[in-house]
Each structure stands twice: as C-alpha cells, then as structure tokens.
Design an enzyme around this catalytic site. Sequence first.
Site, PDB file in Angstrom:
ATOM      1  N   GLY A   1       0.830  -1.207   0.000  1.00  0.00           N
ATOM      2  CA  GLY A   1       0.000   0.000   0.000  1.00  0.00           C
ATOM      3  C   GLY A   1       0.856   1.244   0.000  1.00  0.00           C
ATOM      4  O   GLY A   1       2.061   1.188  -0.258  1.00  0.00           O
ATOM      5  N   ASN A   2       0.236   2.376   0.277  1.00  0.00           N
ATOM      6  CA  ASN A   2       0.971   3.634   0.362  1.00  0.00           C
ATOM      7  C   ASN A   2       0.367   4.490   1.471  1.00  0.00           C
ATOM      8  O   ASN A   2      -0.591   4.091   2.130  1.00  0.00           O
ATOM      9  CB  ASN A   2       0.967   4.373  -0.984  1.00  0.00           C
ATOM     10  CG  ASN A   2      -0.432   4.646  -1.489  1.00  0.00           C
ATOM     11  OD1 ASN A   2      -1.216   5.358  -0.866  1.00  0.00           O
ATOM     12  ND2 ASN A   2      -0.778   4.058  -2.642  1.00  0.00           N
ATOM     13  N   HIS A   3       0.927   5.665   1.675  1.00  0.00           N
ATOM     14  CA  HIS A   3       0.564   6.491   2.825  1.00  0.00           C
ATOM     15  C   HIS A   3      -0.616   7.426   2.567  1.00  0.00           C
ATOM     16  O   HIS A   3      -0.926   8.263   3.417  1.00  0.00           O
ATOM     17  CB  HIS A   3       1.767   7.332   3.265  1.00  0.00           C
ATOM     18  CG  HIS A   3       2.921   6.516   3.760  1.00  0.00           C
ATOM     19  ND1 HIS A   3       2.842   5.756   4.894  1.00  0.00           N
ATOM     20  CD2 HIS A   3       4.176   6.342   3.260  1.00  0.00           C
ATOM     21  CE1 HIS A   3       4.001   5.154   5.097  1.00  0.00           C
ATOM     22  NE2 HIS A   3       4.826   5.479   4.119  1.00  0.00           N
ATOM     23  N   SER A   4      -1.291   7.305   1.446  1.00  0.00           N
ATOM     24  CA  SER A   4      -2.392   8.225   1.149  1.00  0.00           C
ATOM     25  C   SER A   4      -3.506   8.101   2.188  1.00  0.00           C
ATOM     26  O   SER A   4      -3.938   6.994   2.527  1.00  0.00           O
ATOM     27  CB  SER A   4      -2.959   7.944  -0.239  1.00  0.00           C
ATOM     28  OG  SER A   4      -4.094   8.746  -0.483  1.00  0.00           O
TER      29      SER A   4
ATOM     30  N   ALA B   1      -4.308   7.515  -4.911  1.00  0.00           N
ATOM     31  CA  ALA B   1      -2.929   7.032  -5.085  1.00  0.00           C
ATOM     32  C   ALA B   1      -3.006   5.534  -5.373  1.00  0.00           C
ATOM     33  O   ALA B   1      -2.922   4.697  -4.470  1.00  0.00           O
ATOM     34  CB  ALA B   1      -2.109   7.308  -3.835  1.00  0.00           C
TER      35      ALA B   1
END
Length: 398
Positions: A208-211, A275
């Site tokens: 995943g990502n930090h969005s 994102a």
Amino acid sequence: MLSNKNIILGVCGSIAAYKSAILVRALIKAGANVKVILTQDASNFITPLTLATLSKNPVYTQYFEAETGVWSNHVELGLWADYMIVAPASANTIGKMANGLCDNLLTAVYLSAKCPVFVAPAMDLDMWKHESTQENIARLKEFGNTLIAPAKGELASGLYGEGRLAEPEEIVAFLEAEIRKGLPLLGKKAMVTAGPTYEAIDPVRFIGNHSSGKMGFALANELANLGASVTLIAGPTAEKATTPMQRIDVVSAADMLEACLAHFAESDITVMSAAVADYTPIDVATQKIKKKDEGFSIALKKTTDILAQLGKLKQKDQVLVGFALETNQEEAYAKEKLEKKNLDFIVLNSLNDKGAGFKTATNKITIFHKNLEKTSFETKSKTEVAKDICAQIIKLLK
C-alpha cells in the site's frame, strides 16, 4: 444543500414564533449549523432555553449579558453566517431593516451580514396589506434580500387572508431551492477517486501507500457543494464525506478500475486523486506466509493504468483531471503525464514542498493545462486547495 451551512435565524415578536422551534429542528436535520437571535418581544412567545436546546448553541437576545459580562459581537455573527433567515419577521422589524434602524442585536447583525438574507413575514392581514409594510418589503427586495411570502389562512385575529408565516418545511425547501439556483455545477455529474489501494500479498499483508484520502474527499465535498451529483470511489481510508453523495468503497487497483469504468461514461467531471498502486503481486497466498527464510521476494506485475484507460475513453464534453505526486523532475513528469493520458489539466504536488503530500491537512499545488499554461498556488488547507481546483474546472466548463 444545507449540510454544514451556518445559518442565523432571527425570531421576532409574533405568535408565529412557536414555529421557530420546528424550523430550527428542520434546519438541524438538514445538516445546518444554527444560531438563533431573539428580539426582546420574541422571548415573550418562546423561550431561549427551547431554541438553545434544539439548536445546540446559545441563543442571543441582547448585545451584552450583564450577569456574565459576555458581549454578543454582532459583526462576528454576521460574518459567521452563510445565510440569514428572519422568521417570523414582524412588521416592526421589517420596518427597521428597511430603514437601517439598529436598536437591537438582530438588526445590528442584519446590517453587518455579508450573506444572503431571507425574510419570512408573519402579521395580521391589515398590517401586511398596509402601504408602509409593502413599501418596506419593496425596499428590502431592492437591497437584495429575498422574500418568503406569507401564506393565506386563518390568522390570530380571527381574520382569514395573507399574513400567516410560511410553514417551517416550506421555508427549508425555499432556502434549498434558492441555493441550488446559484450553484455553478448544478445538473453536472462528477466522479472522484480518493485514498490508496491495498494490493494483497496474503490474507494478512498488503502492498500500500501512505495516502489518507484527505485531498480526494475535500474535492468530492467541494464539487457536491457546488451542485454536482458526486460519485466518490474511495480506497481504504478513515475519511468521511461531509456532504451527501454516492460512495463506493474499494480495496485494490482492480476494484477501483472496475468502479471507474462503471461510472465514467455518465460523468461530466472526473477527478482522479487516488494514489493507485502501480504494481500488484502476481500470486496471492491463500494462507498467511510464515517467516522461514532469511530472504523473501514477491513477483509483481503492473496494474492497469486507470487514468490512461479513462483518457482513451474520454469524450470532448468530459473534463478529466489527474494528479501527479513527484519527488524529482516534477514539472517534466507532470507534463508528460498530462499529454500521454489525455487530461484537461494535471495537479502537481511535490513531496519536496513543505506542507504537501500524504496525511497532511495542507497541500501546495501547481496546475498545468493542455496548452501547458502553468498556475502555481501557495500552501493552503486541502479544503481551500479543492476550491482552487474546482474553480479551474468551472472555467473549463464555461
């Protein structure tokens, strides 16, 4: 239409003041924030306690409370309001408003207000028909105020005719209809993506990502506030929409692609702020992967570029907006993405800029249009950034 709107309700001395309790309740139910100002005579008909309880705010009755030493700042109240409603509006208060008289808190707030003002009269038939009252009503209209006309019916005097206060639900409906008239995106359909995507490795882990989704939700809320019918496609996020809209929750890039393709064709405006993961595991384990070896690798494959797919499907009358979050060669990458994906404009933000990026309450953006026209903005709250982006969308639609 009234969600999160700040409304001042002025209540004057009239037997119809009892309806103000129902009106406050209806406004609160519609999502508005309500502050009530009672004239001295109005408090003879309905108590401040009743309206304070219903509005969940203190009720204002005078400039200065001698017992507490609290000053009711009429200027601040006037500036706080998005809309002001005077209901019931007595003949006396209408006369004061029409002639600039300012001998109580309600008329002082009226003269200080910068927002639209709605006046709902309530009085006996002969008072309503009197030439002085009609002249005062005409003056209020000339000043830009909006009349919510009284209804016909049985009056407190026993007479039958015009003068009855419009019913609370009619006042709310009237206000919502007037708000809709001035909305620049009324009748438009918008699709917004927000948040990250999670690409499963096994039932426990994901890529995943930090969005956080804050920017996308701010955009969806602003588009809805401007009158658009919004479909929000959200990846995993704790964010909540503050305006009514259709929300579709997704997890993976494939889920988001499916939802976007299902709704894109009917969308006049599409803003792709999510994102989305660029890669996803080729194989997803059906059981939790145990920690055994010193090293561990995952084979990845590219996800479908959703924005590029929509760019291919885009029609001339559709507006398509993309985002570029970059860490180096920011402008070059943004311009390349703008052209390749057939966007109307792209919103660039850089992780090198203080106050920009994931999980922040602020953002700093630069917009590039098709003709490579560049517009840069200062660091602002994401709510204000959403307003700047939507202003550019409205320009395109015009």
